[in-house]
Design an enzyme around this catalytic site. Sequence first.
Site, PDB file in Angstrom:
ATOM      1  N   HIS A  66       8.045  37.543 -22.224  1.00 41.47           N
ATOM      2  CA  HIS A  66       7.799  38.378 -24.142  1.00 41.47           C
ATOM      3  C   HIS A  66       8.820  39.579 -24.674  1.00 41.47           C
ATOM      4  CE1 HIS A  66       4.320  41.151 -22.671  1.00 41.47           C
ATOM      5  NE2 HIS A  66       4.878  42.417 -23.464  1.00 41.47           N
ATOM      6  N   ASN A  80      13.389  59.864 -16.278  1.00 42.77           N
ATOM      7  CA  ASN A  80      13.339  60.488 -17.384  1.00 42.77           C
ATOM      8  C   ASN A  80      14.604  59.808 -18.213  1.00 42.77           C
ATOM      9  OD1 ASN A  80      14.005  62.119 -19.983  1.00 42.77           O
ATOM     10  ND2 ASN A  80      13.172  63.936 -18.836  1.00 42.77           N
ATOM     11  N   SER A 201       4.724  47.033 -21.485  1.00 39.22           N
ATOM     12  CA  SER A 201       5.217  45.774 -21.084  1.00 39.22           C
ATOM     13  C   SER A 201       5.918  45.381 -19.549  1.00 39.22           C
ATOM     14  CB  SER A 201       4.985  44.920 -22.567  1.00 39.22           C
ATOM     15  OG  SER A 201       3.968  44.795 -22.747  1.00 39.22           O
ATOM     16  N   GLY A 202       5.497  44.461 -18.648  1.00 43.50           N
ATOM     17  CA  GLY A 202       7.325  44.010 -17.493  1.00 43.50           C
ATOM     18  C   GLY A 202       6.686  44.926 -16.189  1.00 43.50           C
TER      19      GLY A 202
END
Length: 248
Positions: A66, A80, A201-202
């Site tokens: 997604h 960072n 996500s992921g």
Amino acid sequence: MTRATHRFLLLHLLTCLGLHALGSEIINGRNVPKNSMLYMASVQNDGVHKCGGFLINEHFVVTAAHCKHPKLSVVLGTHNLQKVDNKSMRYDVKTCKFPSYENVEKGDDIMLLKLSRKARLDNKVQPIQLQKTKMRDESNCSVAGWGYTITGGKPDNVLKAVDVRIVNQKVCKEKWGENLPAKAICAGGYGTDKGFCQGDSGGPLVCSGKAVGVVSFNYNKNCSYPNKPNVYTDVSKYLEWIKKRNRC
């Protein structure tokens, strides 16, 4: 006031307040040391962080299906996101979603990103191994990312991680019902204030140094962790497909 007296008073104050005095560190996670989690990848759309991911070898990053966007690229080797050398750290990618993926509710929320050039492995970039078997309930794991630290917040430039535990699959099924994909694993976000948020996500669920799951979704984008566990794509269910990655 002497230094010893100051330490005593501080310790006494924390004892009176209880463990929740340090709760903010748990909810928002902890900063990840620069010499760790060298497999983490920032998956970006048009140069802006959208998702996490993880390097599995010199050629491929795994993320969630997604997370696909028109102008994806991957950043490796930084904790960072304000410190990125586009020439050496950024990679264009070719996307390869799992063929049957439609949406997160139906599962198969996994995608391979083929790097435009071979990743240079060094003291800042290293791949992570994939878990081949099912994890035991209550296993201690961790999840990391540059996502929101609170519901409705904004992404964090510094990589953070939080410890979570594997939730019993039967319990997870009871909480999610038919909305739990068949090839999913649950950890955190249920009976705890620990878990992931949007922008994570992921990223990988890591247990005993191996990638076990891919961050997929939580309950109604609520990162305050109500009564449903966080859901990950179970990596062990996709090993054969990942092995055939050269088809991407």
